[in-house]
Scaffold this motif. Structure first.
Motif, PDB file in Angstrom:
ATOM      1  N   ASP A 172      20.617  18.002  27.021  1.00  0.00           N
ATOM      2  CA  ASP A 172      20.208  19.367  27.325  1.00  0.00           C
ATOM      3  C   ASP A 172      21.237  20.410  26.887  1.00  0.00           C
ATOM      4  OD1 ASP A 172      22.139  18.668  29.048  1.00  0.00           O
ATOM      5  OD2 ASP A 172      21.041  19.123  30.888  1.00  0.00           O
ATOM      6  N   TYR A 173      22.199  20.013  26.042  1.00  0.00           N
ATOM      7  CA  TYR A 173      23.240  20.967  25.648  1.00  0.00           C
ATOM      8  C   TYR A 173      23.809  20.574  24.291  1.00  0.00           C
ATOM      9  CZ  TYR A 173      26.766  24.525  26.753  1.00  0.00           C
ATOM     10  OH  TYR A 173      27.522  25.675  26.771  1.00  0.00           O
ATOM     11  N   GLU A 174      23.959  21.556  23.417  1.00  0.00           N
ATOM     12  CA  GLU A 174      24.616  21.290  22.134  1.00  0.00           C
ATOM     13  C   GLU A 174      25.680  22.359  21.913  1.00  0.00           C
ATOM     14  OE1 GLU A 174      22.105  20.980  18.694  1.00  0.00           O
ATOM     15  OE2 GLU A 174      23.838  20.917  17.331  1.00  0.00           O
ATOM     16  N   ALA A 175      26.888  21.905  21.599  1.00  0.00           N
ATOM     17  CA  ALA A 175      27.984  22.849  21.349  1.00  0.00           C
ATOM     18  C   ALA A 175      28.537  22.623  19.944  1.00  0.00           C
ATOM     19  CB  ALA A 175      29.087  22.650  22.378  1.00  0.00           C
ATOM     20  N   GLY A 188      32.579  29.545  18.305  1.00  0.00           N
ATOM     21  CA  GLY A 188      31.717  28.514  18.884  1.00  0.00           C
ATOM     22  C   GLY A 188      30.328  29.045  19.127  1.00  0.00           C
ATOM     23  N   TRP A 189      29.345  28.184  18.969  1.00  0.00           N
ATOM     24  CA  TRP A 189      27.972  28.577  19.285  1.00  0.00           C
ATOM     25  C   TRP A 189      27.280  27.382  19.957  1.00  0.00           C
ATOM     26  CZ3 TRP A 189      30.142  27.597  14.649  1.00  0.00           C
ATOM     27  CH2 TRP A 189      29.543  26.682  13.806  1.00  0.00           C
ATOM     28  N   ASP A 190      26.743  27.658  21.154  1.00  0.00           N
ATOM     29  CA  ASP A 190      26.133  26.600  21.967  1.00  0.00           C
ATOM     30  C   ASP A 190      24.639  26.879  22.142  1.00  0.00           C
ATOM     31  OD1 ASP A 190      28.810  26.135  22.240  1.00  0.00           O
ATOM     32  OD2 ASP A 190      28.870  26.297  24.420  1.00  0.00           O
ATOM     33  N   GLU A 191      23.904  25.800  22.319  1.00  0.00           N
ATOM     34  CA  GLU A 191      22.484  25.921  22.660  1.00  0.00           C
ATOM     35  C   GLU A 191      22.263  25.218  23.983  1.00  0.00           C
ATOM     36  OE1 GLU A 191      19.852  24.678  19.515  1.00  0.00           O
ATOM     37  OE2 GLU A 191      21.119  25.690  18.031  1.00  0.00           O
ATOM     38  N   VAL A 192      21.705  25.943  24.941  1.00  0.00           N
ATOM     39  CA  VAL A 192      21.513  25.405  26.287  1.00  0.00           C
ATOM     40  C   VAL A 192      20.033  25.095  26.493  1.00  0.00           C
ATOM     41  CG1 VAL A 192      21.922  25.790  28.747  1.00  0.00           C
ATOM     42  CG2 VAL A 192      23.338  26.965  27.049  1.00  0.00           C
ATOM     43  N   GLY A 193      19.731  23.882  26.946  1.00  0.00           N
ATOM     44  CA  GLY A 193      18.346  23.506  27.232  1.00  0.00           C
ATOM     45  C   GLY A 193      18.205  23.093  28.687  1.00  0.00           C
ATOM     46  N   ARG A 194      17.018  22.669  29.070  1.00  0.00           N
ATOM     47  CA  ARG A 194      16.813  22.184  30.432  1.00  0.00           C
ATOM     48  C   ARG A 194      15.845  21.012  30.370  1.00  0.00           C
ATOM     49  NH1 ARG A 194      16.024  26.781  34.542  1.00  0.00           N
ATOM     50  NH2 ARG A 194      14.009  27.092  33.560  1.00  0.00           N
ATOM     51  N   VAL A 195      16.263  19.890  30.942  1.00  0.00           N
ATOM     52  CA  VAL A 195      15.435  18.683  30.901  1.00  0.00           C
ATOM     53  C   VAL A 195      14.119  18.957  31.630  1.00  0.00           C
ATOM     54  CG1 VAL A 195      15.260  16.290  31.692  1.00  0.00           C
ATOM     55  CG2 VAL A 195      17.415  17.140  30.769  1.00  0.00           C
ATOM     56  N   GLY A 196      13.014  18.559  30.985  1.00  0.00           N
ATOM     57  CA  GLY A 196      11.699  18.734  31.600  1.00  0.00           C
ATOM     58  C   GLY A 196      11.106  20.117  31.383  1.00  0.00           C
ATOM     59  N   ASP A 197      11.810  20.959  30.603  1.00  0.00           N
ATOM     60  CA  ASP A 197      11.286  22.302  30.339  1.00  0.00           C
ATOM     61  C   ASP A 197      11.551  22.642  28.868  1.00  0.00           C
ATOM     62  OD1 ASP A 197      10.541  24.923  30.241  1.00  0.00           O
ATOM     63  OD2 ASP A 197      11.914  25.635  31.797  1.00  0.00           O
ATOM     64  N   SER A 220      15.304  27.703  26.409  1.00  0.00           N
ATOM     65  CA  SER A 220      16.314  27.629  25.352  1.00  0.00           C
ATOM     66  C   SER A 220      17.171  28.892  25.393  1.00  0.00           C
ATOM     67  CB  SER A 220      15.628  27.498  23.985  1.00  0.00           C
ATOM     68  OG  SER A 220      16.602  27.487  22.975  1.00  0.00           O
ATOM     69  N   GLU A 221      18.457  28.696  25.589  1.00  0.00           N
ATOM     70  CA  GLU A 221      19.368  29.843  25.662  1.00  0.00           C
ATOM     71  C   GLU A 221      20.562  29.589  24.752  1.00  0.00           C
ATOM     72  OE1 GLU A 221      18.949  32.620  27.261  1.00  0.00           O
ATOM     73  OE2 GLU A 221      17.298  32.181  28.650  1.00  0.00           O
ATOM     74  N   GLU A 222      21.338  30.629  24.491  1.00  0.00           N
ATOM     75  CA  GLU A 222      22.465  30.494  23.564  1.00  0.00           C
ATOM     76  C   GLU A 222      23.748  31.071  24.158  1.00  0.00           C
ATOM     77  OE1 GLU A 222      21.243  32.426  19.987  1.00  0.00           O
ATOM     78  OE2 GLU A 222      20.027  30.713  19.339  1.00  0.00           O
ATOM     79  N   THR A 262      36.543  34.496  24.682  1.00  0.00           N
ATOM     80  CA  THR A 262      35.430  35.346  25.116  1.00  0.00           C
ATOM     81  C   THR A 262      34.120  34.577  24.928  1.00  0.00           C
ATOM     82  OG1 THR A 262      35.091  36.301  22.923  1.00  0.00           O
ATOM     83  CG2 THR A 262      36.630  37.437  24.347  1.00  0.00           C
ATOM     84  N   ASP A 263      33.248  34.669  25.912  1.00  0.00           N
ATOM     85  CA  ASP A 263      31.927  34.048  25.812  1.00  0.00           C
ATOM     86  C   ASP A 263      30.873  35.121  26.049  1.00  0.00           C
ATOM     87  OD1 ASP A 263      32.767  31.009  26.564  1.00  0.00           O
ATOM     88  OD2 ASP A 263      33.679  32.414  27.937  1.00  0.00           O
ATOM     89  N   GLU A 264      29.746  34.923  25.428  1.00  0.00           N
ATOM     90  CA  GLU A 264      28.621  35.818  25.656  1.00  0.00           C
ATOM     91  C   GLU A 264      27.344  35.007  25.574  1.00  0.00           C
ATOM     92  OE1 GLU A 264      28.705  39.190  23.115  1.00  0.00           O
ATOM     93  OE2 GLU A 264      26.953  40.119  24.058  1.00  0.00           O
ATOM     94  N   GLY A 265      26.467  35.179  26.566  1.00  0.00           N
ATOM     95  CA  GLY A 265      25.201  34.447  26.548  1.00  0.00           C
ATOM     96  C   GLY A 265      24.856  33.900  27.921  1.00  0.00           C
ATOM     97  N   PHE A 266      24.179  32.772  27.920  1.00  0.00           N
ATOM     98  CA  PHE A 266      23.716  32.150  29.170  1.00  0.00           C
ATOM     99  C   PHE A 266      24.855  31.293  29.728  1.00  0.00           C
ATOM    100  CE2 PHE A 266      21.547  28.791  31.573  1.00  0.00           C
ATOM    101  CZ  PHE A 266      20.689  29.543  32.347  1.00  0.00           C
ATOM    102  N   LEU A 267      25.637  31.851  30.652  1.00  0.00           N
ATOM    103  CA  LEU A 267      26.871  31.179  31.071  1.00  0.00           C
ATOM    104  C   LEU A 267      26.727  30.387  32.370  1.00  0.00           C
ATOM    105  CD1 LEU A 267      29.405  34.014  30.156  1.00  0.00           C
ATOM    106  CD2 LEU A 267      28.660  32.064  28.790  1.00  0.00           C
ATOM    107  N   ASN A 268      25.617  30.551  33.109  1.00  0.00           N
ATOM    108  CA  ASN A 268      25.486  29.721  34.304  1.00  0.00           C
ATOM    109  C   ASN A 268      24.845  28.390  33.955  1.00  0.00           C
ATOM    110  OD1 ASN A 268      23.641  32.225  34.432  1.00  0.00           O
ATOM    111  ND2 ASN A 268      22.348  30.613  35.267  1.00  0.00           N
ATOM    112  N   ASN A 269      24.837  27.517  34.930  1.00  0.00           N
ATOM    113  CA  ASN A 269      24.251  26.197  34.752  1.00  0.00           C
ATOM    114  C   ASN A 269      22.729  26.309  34.895  1.00  0.00           C
ATOM    115  OD1 ASN A 269      23.233  23.555  35.868  1.00  0.00           O
ATOM    116  ND2 ASN A 269      25.346  22.968  35.432  1.00  0.00           N
ATOM    117  N   ALA A 270      22.009  25.567  34.062  1.00  0.00           N
ATOM    118  CA  ALA A 270      20.548  25.686  34.068  1.00  0.00           C
ATOM    119  C   ALA A 270      19.920  25.062  35.317  1.00  0.00           C
ATOM    120  CB  ALA A 270      19.985  25.032  32.816  1.00  0.00           C
TER     121      ALA A 270
END
Lengths: 392, 75
Positions: free
Chosen positions: A129-132, A157-166, A170-172, A200-208
């Motif tokens: 559910d996560y790619e960095a 760095g660029w990350d892609e955030v997913g959620r299992v079962g959903d 998709s967030e970045e 510095t980070d910008e985007g979806f920073l909390n846990n899904a």
């Protein structure tokens, strides 16, 4: 139209800034007299790592292979696997246990020119559910008769955030690191390192998945809602490290690191280690590390009501807590005459005992308590590392 | 821009070092102790990197974990 052009221009300036920094640095190097630094040794490294905590086991192998060409160019590749089974307290409290795997792959190259080493690396880390991804550039330069080394680095760095079962989730995240380091020989027995890093980070920073709890009229006296973090985060860390060679063949390593961030977390870390060679081929190491941090501004173990504030966190990593680590390690060094190609090698076994004590994160898996009066959470963990390095 | 302001003085310092000569106060033949593997900050390679990752995923602090490397001028 004009506004669009302005936006593009501002974006391009942001992208070019790191490049300009590097070019300015390279220009500065031209004014220096340059001969000789050295690339890392050509070697194969193998690691088996194991993190064992009540109910959670994370282990796996890692391999790094480095090949040098003409003593000016070096290529390396690394492959690391983390297999996670069981679940931490966050997940135990609000979801079922799970098993997953993370695979990290890194390729890197180093180029030596005069007293400078230029390094470029790309890393990819994937789990279900996560790619960095990250691309890093580093430059180091020796000065003053090789007594001083200055390093500078930048990582995008660029990350892609997913959620299992959903599948629709998709967030970045975009991430940038700026590093600056100074390494200095003080005497023939002492050296120090000073490192600074801003991230510095910008985007979806909390846990899904993670949730916060708030006071309610329910049976337990509380209920849950999804956590909500700001979408920007900036942190700064500075570390001072020293090594001292004792009058007999042994060394002391000491370290202090200070950290703060835009979320209100402040941390201090101290570490001291004693390294003692013995019996010709053996090196023993004893280490103590102490870490403490304050909580983030928007952290609360139990919010007074639902949607109590804009940002909500109940991640124990953002709470107030202390960590202590006691580490023991042993190294066996050898120069095999019977194994072709291998010039020298080392076998290491390191064990670290960790204790985490939280000051405002409560263990809600304990039953029979009023909401907000549960015992404070604490846990200990054992980390093992079996590490082999063969130089060829 | 803030970090550029921090980095610029360092670059100027680097550029200026080409103008003068500073004699090393620890001579190359005095660096045996510094060259000893026990004086290396990163003697455990990927085993060190793993510990940084392990702490980073459990503690709030991140960055400046080391790895600036070099420094002893022994090689």
């Amino acid at each position: 139209m004009l506004k669009a052009v302005q936006v593009v221009a501002v974006g391009a300036t942001k992208m070019l800034k790191p490049l300009l920094l590097v070019l300015a640095f390279l220009f500065a190097l031209q004014s220096l007299p340059l001969p000789a630094a050295v690339l890392p040794e050509q070697a194969v490294e193998f690691l088996y790592h194991r993190y064992d905590q009540d109910g959670q086991l994370i282990d796996g192998p890692a391999v790094l292979v480095r090949k040098n060409f003409d003593s000016t160019f070096s290529l390396s590749g690394e492959y690391l696997v983390d297999t996670v089974s069981g679940a931490s307290i966050d997940v135990v409290s609000t979801a079922s246990e799970y098993e997953e795997e993370r695979i990290q792959q890194t390729v890197a190259m180093d180029y030596l020119t005069g007293k400078s080493i230029l390094s470029l690396s790309y890393s990819n880390s994937e789990e279900n559910d996560y790619e960095a991804n990250s691309l890093s550039f580093n430059i180091s330069q020796d000065f003053f008769g090789d007594l001083t080394t200055i390093t500078m680095g930048y990582t995008k760095g660029w990350d892609e955030v997913g959620r299992v079962g959903d599948d629709t989730f998709s967030e970045e995240i975009d991430r940038q690191h700026y590093r600056l380091g100074l390494s200095q020989v003080l005497t023939k027995n002492a050296l120090v390192n000073l490192d600074f890093e801003a991230i510095t980070d910008e985007g979806f920073l909390n846990n899904a998945y993670r949730q916060v709890r708030f006071v309610s009229d329910g049976v337990r006296g509380y209920d849950f809602q999804a956590e909500q973090y700001p979408n920007t985060h900036t942190s700064r860390a500075v570390a001072l490290r020293g090594m001292y060679y004792l009058p007999y063949r042994a060394a002391i390593r000491a370290e202090y690191r200070y950290f703060n961030d835009s979320w209100g977390v402040r941390a201090d870390q101290y570490e001291i280690a004693y390294i003692h060679p013995a019996f010709e081929h053996w090196i023993f190491e004893l280490k103590y590390r102490a870490y403490s941090q304050t909580k983030a501004d928007f952290y609360n173990d139990l919010f007074p009501y639902q949607d109590a504030q804009n940002f909500l966190a109940r991640d124990k990593e953002l709470s107030t807590f202390q960590t202590q680590t006691l580490g023991l390690g042993v190294t066996f060094e050898f120069e095999p005459t019977s194994i072709p190609l291998i010039e020298k090698g080392q076998i290491n076994l390191f064990l670290d005992y960790l204790k985490f004590e939280y000051e405002d994160f409560r263990d809600i898996s304990q039953e029979g308590y009023q909401a907000g009066e549960e015992p404070l959470y604490e846990f200990d963990a054992l980390v093992g590392r079996f590490f082999v390095k063969l130089e060829y | 821009m803030k970090y550029l302001k921090i980095l610029l003085p360092w670059m100027l310092l680097l550029a200026m070092t080409g103008c003068g000569e500073i004699k090393p106060w620890v001579k190359p033949y005095e660096r045996d102790n510094l060259a000893d593997p026990i004086m290396s900050f990163g003697r455990l390679g990927i085993a060190n990197a793993y510990m940084h990752h392990m702490y980073q995923s459990r503690e709030g602090a991140r960055g400046a974990e080391g790895g600036s490397g070099g420094g002893c001028g022994c090689n």
